[in-house]
Design an enzyme around this catalytic site. Structure first.
Site, PDB file in Angstrom:
ATOM      1  N   ASN A  42       0.098 -30.577 -44.669  1.00  0.00           N
ATOM      2  CA  ASN A  42       1.455 -31.081 -44.571  1.00  0.00           C
ATOM      3  C   ASN A  42       1.740 -31.437 -43.113  1.00  0.00           C
ATOM      4  O   ASN A  42       1.298 -30.738 -42.188  1.00  0.00           O
ATOM      5  CB  ASN A  42       2.483 -30.101 -45.154  1.00  0.00           C
ATOM      6  CG  ASN A  42       2.439 -28.715 -44.548  1.00  0.00           C
ATOM      7  OD1 ASN A  42       1.390 -28.248 -44.115  1.00  0.00           O
ATOM      8  ND2 ASN A  42       3.579 -28.044 -44.517  1.00  0.00           N
ATOM      9  N   GLU A  44       5.014 -32.320 -40.945  1.00  0.00           N
ATOM     10  CA  GLU A  44       6.469 -32.400 -40.918  1.00  0.00           C
ATOM     11  C   GLU A  44       6.941 -33.327 -39.793  1.00  0.00           C
ATOM     12  O   GLU A  44       6.170 -33.693 -38.905  1.00  0.00           O
ATOM     13  CB  GLU A  44       7.070 -30.998 -40.741  1.00  0.00           C
ATOM     14  CG  GLU A  44       6.784 -30.109 -41.943  1.00  0.00           C
ATOM     15  CD  GLU A  44       7.410 -28.724 -41.846  1.00  0.00           C
ATOM     16  OE1 GLU A  44       7.396 -28.020 -42.859  1.00  0.00           O
ATOM     17  OE2 GLU A  44       7.892 -28.352 -40.753  1.00  0.00           O
ATOM     18  N   ASN A  45       8.223 -33.671 -39.885  1.00  0.00           N
ATOM     19  CA  ASN A  45       8.810 -34.557 -38.893  1.00  0.00           C
ATOM     20  C   ASN A  45      10.230 -34.105 -38.613  1.00  0.00           C
ATOM     21  O   ASN A  45      10.887 -33.540 -39.498  1.00  0.00           O
ATOM     22  CB  ASN A  45       8.802 -35.995 -39.436  1.00  0.00           C
ATOM     23  CG  ASN A  45       9.183 -36.997 -38.377  1.00  0.00           C
ATOM     24  OD1 ASN A  45      10.360 -37.277 -38.169  1.00  0.00           O
ATOM     25  ND2 ASN A  45       8.191 -37.520 -37.689  1.00  0.00           N
ATOM     26  N   ALA A  46      10.705 -34.388 -37.381  1.00  0.00           N
ATOM     27  CA  ALA A  46      12.078 -34.046 -37.017  1.00  0.00           C
ATOM     28  C   ALA A  46      13.064 -34.694 -37.986  1.00  0.00           C
ATOM     29  O   ALA A  46      14.128 -34.143 -38.275  1.00  0.00           O
ATOM     30  CB  ALA A  46      12.369 -34.481 -35.591  1.00  0.00           C
ATOM     31  N   TYR A  48      13.406 -34.904 -41.385  1.00  0.00           N
ATOM     32  CA  TYR A  48      12.747 -34.136 -42.447  1.00  0.00           C
ATOM     33  C   TYR A  48      12.220 -34.968 -43.607  1.00  0.00           C
ATOM     34  O   TYR A  48      11.154 -34.698 -44.157  1.00  0.00           O
ATOM     35  CB  TYR A  48      13.708 -33.085 -43.013  1.00  0.00           C
ATOM     36  CG  TYR A  48      14.081 -31.989 -42.041  1.00  0.00           C
ATOM     37  CD1 TYR A  48      13.479 -31.868 -40.799  1.00  0.00           C
ATOM     38  CD2 TYR A  48      15.052 -31.062 -42.390  1.00  0.00           C
ATOM     39  CE1 TYR A  48      13.836 -30.865 -39.912  1.00  0.00           C
ATOM     40  CE2 TYR A  48      15.413 -30.050 -41.511  1.00  0.00           C
ATOM     41  CZ  TYR A  48      14.815 -29.953 -40.278  1.00  0.00           C
ATOM     42  OH  TYR A  48      15.163 -28.959 -39.409  1.00  0.00           O
ATOM     43  N   CYS A  53       3.424 -34.165 -47.724  1.00  0.00           N
ATOM     44  CA  CYS A  53       2.746 -32.970 -48.238  1.00  0.00           C
ATOM     45  C   CYS A  53       1.234 -33.099 -48.051  1.00  0.00           C
ATOM     46  O   CYS A  53       0.685 -34.205 -47.964  1.00  0.00           O
ATOM     47  CB  CYS A  53       3.029 -32.793 -49.722  1.00  0.00           C
ATOM     48  SG  CYS A  53       4.766 -32.659 -50.161  1.00  0.00           S
ATOM     49  N   GLU A  55      -1.092 -32.576 -50.201  1.00  0.00           N
ATOM     50  CA  GLU A  55      -1.745 -33.219 -51.335  1.00  0.00           C
ATOM     51  C   GLU A  55      -1.786 -34.739 -51.161  1.00  0.00           C
ATOM     52  O   GLU A  55      -2.800 -35.388 -51.371  1.00  0.00           O
ATOM     53  CB  GLU A  55      -0.997 -32.888 -52.639  1.00  0.00           C
ATOM     54  CG  GLU A  55      -0.942 -31.412 -52.961  1.00  0.00           C
ATOM     55  CD  GLU A  55       0.320 -30.726 -52.411  1.00  0.00           C
ATOM     56  OE1 GLU A  55       0.719 -30.994 -51.255  1.00  0.00           O
ATOM     57  OE2 GLU A  55       0.898 -29.920 -53.159  1.00  0.00           O
ATOM     58  N   CYS A  86       4.472 -30.387 -55.479  1.00  0.00           N
ATOM     59  CA  CYS A  86       5.823 -30.834 -55.812  1.00  0.00           C
ATOM     60  C   CYS A  86       5.761 -32.008 -56.790  1.00  0.00           C
ATOM     61  O   CYS A  86       4.708 -32.634 -56.982  1.00  0.00           O
ATOM     62  CB  CYS A  86       6.576 -31.230 -54.533  1.00  0.00           C
ATOM     63  SG  CYS A  86       6.091 -32.826 -53.839  1.00  0.00           S
ATOM     64  N   CYS A  89       4.332 -35.326 -55.396  1.00  0.00           N
ATOM     65  CA  CYS A  89       2.867 -35.366 -55.273  1.00  0.00           C
ATOM     66  C   CYS A  89       2.211 -35.492 -56.643  1.00  0.00           C
ATOM     67  O   CYS A  89       1.224 -36.215 -56.810  1.00  0.00           O
ATOM     68  CB  CYS A  89       2.350 -34.114 -54.567  1.00  0.00           C
ATOM     69  SG  CYS A  89       2.626 -34.165 -52.790  1.00  0.00           S
TER      70      CYS A  89
HETATM   71 ZN   LIG Z   1       4.301 -32.639 -52.455  1.00  0.00          ZN
END
Ligand SMILES: [Zn+2]
Length: 129
Positions: A42, A44-46, A48, A53, A55, A86, A89
């Site tokens: 995964n 992430e980014n500021a 969001y 993910c 996957e 999720c 995905c």
């Molecule tokens: Zn996902």
């Protein structure tokens, strides 16, 4: 390739996860039908909503390299709860087939095995593919 070996590869990727906001790290290893493995984490980014993910990171890397047929996806986290992919995905994975085997494990050695269609029984499917 054995399930445990693929889980181990996903666990190796886990340390590269970029999750400064949630501190929820996920690693994935996607086995192609040709026997090649693509890893993902995964990121992430500021902002969001731009987070991706593990996957999908693995899948997109595989597709970018020219693979479209997959047999097993292993997903791991460092948490007690197993990281079920999720819905987003699952839908993206379903684009490339319904028979994908999905293996998930948390911090413990025990793992669960699903078929993609068990996790996403009613996907959105385009008639054009
Ligand atoms: Zn996902």
């Amino acid at each position: 390739m054995q399930d445990l070996e693929l889980l181990s590869m996903a666990r190796e990727a886990l340390s590269n996860a970029y999750a400064p906001y949630s501190d929820y790290k996920v690693g994935a290893a996607l086995l192609t039908s040709a026997g090649r493995v693509f890893r993902g984490v995964n990121v992430e980014n500021a902002s969001y909503g731009l987070t991706i993910c593990a996957e999908r990171a693995a899948l997109f890397s595989a597709v970018a390299t020219g693979y479209r047929h997959f047999s097993v996806l292993a997903v791991v986290s460092e948490e007690a709860q197993k990281p079920i992919p999720c819905g987003g995905c699952l839908q993206v994975l379903r684009e490339f087939g319904k028979d994908l085997k999905v293996i998930v494990a948390g911090k413990e050695e025990e793992f669960l095995v699903f078929k993609l269609e068990e996790l996403l029984p009613y996907p959105f499917i385009s008639e054009s593919v």
